[in-house]
Design a protein around this motif. Structure first.
Motif, PDB file in Angstrom:
ATOM      1  N   HIS A 129       0.812  -1.216   0.000  1.00 45.43           N
ATOM      2  CA  HIS A 129       0.000   0.000   0.000  1.00 45.43           C
ATOM      3  C   HIS A 129       0.851   1.274   0.000  1.00 45.43           C
ATOM      4  N   THR A 142      -3.916  -1.439  -5.324  1.00 44.07           N
ATOM      5  CA  THR A 142      -5.168  -1.411  -6.089  1.00 44.07           C
ATOM      6  C   THR A 142      -4.904  -1.038  -7.535  1.00 44.07           C
ATOM      7  N   PRO A 197      -5.655  -6.823   4.228  1.00 47.84           N
ATOM      8  CA  PRO A 197      -6.034  -6.236   2.938  1.00 47.84           C
ATOM      9  C   PRO A 197      -5.804  -4.732   2.852  1.00 47.84           C
ATOM     10  N   GLY A 251      -3.546  -5.134  -0.184  1.00 44.51           N
ATOM     11  CA  GLY A 251      -4.508  -5.049  -1.268  1.00 44.51           C
ATOM     12  C   GLY A 251      -5.483  -6.199  -1.158  1.00 44.51           C
ATOM     13  N   PRO A 252      -6.460  -6.278  -2.060  1.00 43.91           N
ATOM     14  CA  PRO A 252      -7.521  -7.284  -1.941  1.00 43.91           C
ATOM     15  C   PRO A 252      -7.057  -8.708  -2.191  1.00 43.91           C
ATOM     16  N   VAL A 255      -7.872 -12.315   3.303  1.00 46.67           N
ATOM     17  CA  VAL A 255      -7.442 -12.348   1.903  1.00 46.67           C
ATOM     18  C   VAL A 255      -7.289 -13.809   1.487  1.00 46.67           C
ATOM     19  N   ASP A 278      -7.007  -7.875  -9.655  1.00 46.02           N
ATOM     20  CA  ASP A 278      -8.334  -7.262  -9.684  1.00 46.02           C
ATOM     21  C   ASP A 278      -9.336  -8.161 -10.408  1.00 46.02           C
ATOM     22  N   VAL A 313     -10.250 -11.239  -8.250  1.00 44.32           N
ATOM     23  CA  VAL A 313     -11.184 -10.901  -7.178  1.00 44.32           C
ATOM     24  C   VAL A 313     -12.591 -10.718  -7.748  1.00 44.32           C
ATOM     25  N   LYS A 332     -15.810 -13.303  -6.860  1.00 37.28           N
ATOM     26  CA  LYS A 332     -17.021 -12.779  -6.239  1.00 37.28           C
ATOM     27  C   LYS A 332     -18.277 -13.145  -7.038  1.00 37.28           C
TER      28      LYS A 332
END
Length: 385
Positions: free
Chosen positions: A94, A119, A193, A197-198, A237, A370, A373, A377
């Motif tokens: 981050h 991100t 996270p 990050g995610p 995560v 990204d 993820v 989902k």
């Protein structure tokens, strides 16, 4: 032309992050000095003043070149006649973007650990700034520095495998198979996270597997379907991911990354299969590359041997039979960066054959996380990149 174009001698290097207890900081320092191209001159190795001072002195920095604030470091080093020319960023994910911004806008070259940012939005903003800057941006996907990875890339590009049909890449580890101890600094931020990050395993090691397969094959992914999972109770995560990939032109791929695979240490493994032949490379045995033509015998190609070409030879330091490994591959990225920085100093183009991961590779890596993820989902639905 860079504002450092008139300078000669070893490249003055700064470092942000990588203080006491940080494994990757010491790896970067070893890699940077292995070929004598860099000299560590300044650092903000910790945001805690006492730890910053102790860490800086431990690695031989002068007291007046030790900082606890990376912005202050960037401002002051940019004004000094002997200020740093490049900075290595080895902080948690981050912090990559805010630190890189301070140095890029002052024309200081950036050598950043992966993944590029936490991100995708940050990655795109950082790329826009890097594209406007006079400074180089190097991303340390160090596995692309192995000689036989370069050999594999050259053979694929030469058509030795024919048209690529299948790409299989995996990166299993077991170091996060259980909840880590509270004082495990490396595990603590990687499973948070807000700092990682995610993506968990996808960001930490999946990006390496993704980049390696892209580097060797040159294939352009167009869509993926990912099943991400956290096996350790309470983990926020992913610690395991299975990803199917569709490439432009019809090839198919699968990527598996895991940090809960019992008995696996650092088992990065790439296999590529084409219409003529297949190849295989294993990071834990990096001095061998296997090529097998359809219907023919398998050939074991060794690092430094007469079987390798120019691309591998450029990355090789010692004769065949003397193993080279992780530090040397990491140092090869720094060596390529040094060549590029010296070219900027002289106002000339990049020498033929020099290649290293760039901010574009970094954006691709964060876009991979990204997409994983997003797909997971949606119950592993196919998503475009």
């Amino acid at each position: 032309m860079s504002r450092f174009a008139d300078r000669s001698g070893p490249i003055r290097l700064g470092m942000v992050g990588g203080g006491q207890g940080a494994m990757i900081g010491s790896v970067h320092r070893v890699a940077a000095r292995l070929d004598g191209a860099f000299t560590l001159t300044a650092g903000a190795l910790s945001s805690t003043p006492e730890k910053a001072q102790a860490s800086g002195r431990e690695v031989g920095l002068s007291d007046d070149r030790i900082y606890s604030d990376y912005t202050q470091m960037a401002q002051r080093e940019a004004r000094l006649k002997d200020g740093i020319e490049a900075v290595a960023i080895v902080t948690p994910n981050h912090m990559h973007a805010p630190v890189a911004r301070e140095f890029l806008k002052r024309g200081i070259h950036v050598i950043c650990d992966k993944p590029l940012t936490a991100t995708l939005a940050e990655a795109k903003k950082l790329k826009a700034l890097a594209d406007k800057s006079d400074a180089l941006f190097v991303l340390t996907h160090n596995y692309t520095g192995y000689p036989l990875v370069r050999e594999a890339r050259a053979r694929v590009a030469a058509g030795e495998l024919g048209d690529i049909r299948v790409v299989q890449v995996e990166y299993p580890q077991d170091w996060l198979a259980n909840a880590p101890a509270p004082d495990n600094k490396q595990a603590e931020w990687r499973t948070d996270p807000a700092r990682s990050g995610p993506g968990g395993s996808t960001g930490d090691i999946g990006t390496h597997a993704w980049n390696l397969s892209r580097f060797v094959t040159g294939l352009q992914p167009e869509a993926l379907a990912a099943d991400l999972h956290s096996f350790v109770d309470g983990r926020l995560v992913d610690d395991n991911a299975h990803v199917m990939i569709r490439y432009q032109g019809g090839a198919r791929g699968m990527l598996w990354c895991s940090q809960v695979a019992a008995g696996q240490e650092n088992a990065l493994h790439l296999r590529v299969f084409g219409t003529k032949a297949g190849l295989e490379w294993f990071q834990e045995d990096p001095n061998a590359l296997y090529i097998t033509p359809i219907g023919g015998p398998q050939t074991r190609i060794t690092r430094g041997s007469a079987q390798t070409g120019d691309a591998a030879a450029r990355m090789t330091r010692i004769p065949a039979g003397h193993p080279e490994g992780f530090f040397e591959a990491f140092a090869n990225i720094y060596s390529e960066a040094a060549t590029a920085i010296r070219a900027r100093r002289s106002g000339v183009g990049l020498p033929e054959g020099v290649t290293f991961p760039t901010i574009d590779d970094g954006v691709e890596g964060v876009a991979f996380v990204d997409a994983c993820v997003r797909s997971s989902k949606r119950n592993a639905a196919w998503v475009t990149l």
